[in-house]
Scaffold this motif. Sequence first.
Motif: not given
Length: 426
Positions: A378-382, A402-404
């Motif tokens: 998963p994308i790291r959204t910070h 896309v997985e976040i």
Amino acid sequence: MRGRVRVPGDKSISHRAVMLGALAVGETRVTGLLEGEDVMATAAAMQAMGASIDKVGEEWRIQGVGVGGLLQPAAALEMGNSGTSTRLLMGLVASHAITAAFTGDASLSRRPMGRVIEPLSRIGASFTPSPGGRLPLMMTGASVPVPIEYRLPVASAQVKSAVLLAGLNTAGITTVIEPVATRDHSERMLRGFGADLEVEEADDERVIRVRGEADLRPQAIEVPGDPSSAAFFIVAATLVEGSDLTIENVGLNPTRAGIVSVLREMGADIEELALRGVGGEPVADLRVRHSPLKGIEVDPAVAPSMIDEFPILFVAAALANGRTVTRGLDELRVKESDRLSVMAEALVAAGARVEETADGLIIDGTAGEPLSGTADNPIRTHLDHRIAMSMAIAGLVSRAGVEIDDTRPIATSFPAFTTLLEQATR
Ligand code: S3P
């Protein structure tokens, strides 16, 4: 992406409506207020400093305390993720003889506050920040604030607004000089509330003067839709084949509408319908149809008018035909996250070709070919709402999706995002 969606109220205008309503004498009524966490943090802070704020039906009613009437808050002001709340409220506190503590989440606690501490100290406020000029911090406003003339060292509407708001309760004239124009909602709304405010355009500079000890008159405000929220849907409809989507009630203040002109330059098909005025701001419905995009060099001069739209522009560029070059974007490194490095990493993880430079990204687009998407990484959204929403749109134009890692930050600015996205993709 088909049909019609209506994006929520503008975040910048909503913060200002709550703050100025809370400083007027009498009842301000606001419709279309953005009910995201950031604006609610502003509302809670104004209540903690004496205003009364209630929702009756669809309308927010604010009983102000009058300029000079803010009370000392009994507890720390919790700013959550919101830089706008923090910096503008620091401006208000700076010219009231009260002490306030500001706290925020991990993202906000990394962001620079020195940019407002510096001018507000000159006005006479005193600060005890955490190391590096950050939150948590404690400040005490000046009992006899001094009117200053301040030239902005960074293009920042938040810093400009902090100084102008401090000027409201400062005897004499407070002046801000902007070498580069930034969003002018504070100026428009201060005038609407009856403040004596003058803007002079001279030699590529804007000189803004506000007369202090102002009496603000309560207003009825209709908040236009947020172009920064609309941008996710504009790009989605542009990228997804077969799309024909109308986004209603989008604010098109020229200091905010840079994304529309840049996307058009790339080949987007965006039609403005029913252009009108809402709450002292230009507004239109935008009809967006799918269109192939071409890469361009983005003129750094447009950056202030689309400063929050670069994450989603980078997604558009990742699907364009050819190379998109952006530069002059150092400010993106001090937003809710470092949006240059976080977007570069996220887009590369989703299969795009991106090179990060010191002050921008260089993106070689796929010419419409879908991105691969993320598999189980998963994308790291910070804690950054705009990273989460931008990468959700990237998911629409990817093979694997896309997985976040965290969708919660979306509620800071656009709680209905996923609902509207489902509505438009049904
Ligand atoms: C805002 C100004 C901009 C923008 C932010 C909202 C405002 O910040 O990024 O989302 O409402 O004044 P800067 O002033 O830091 O550029």
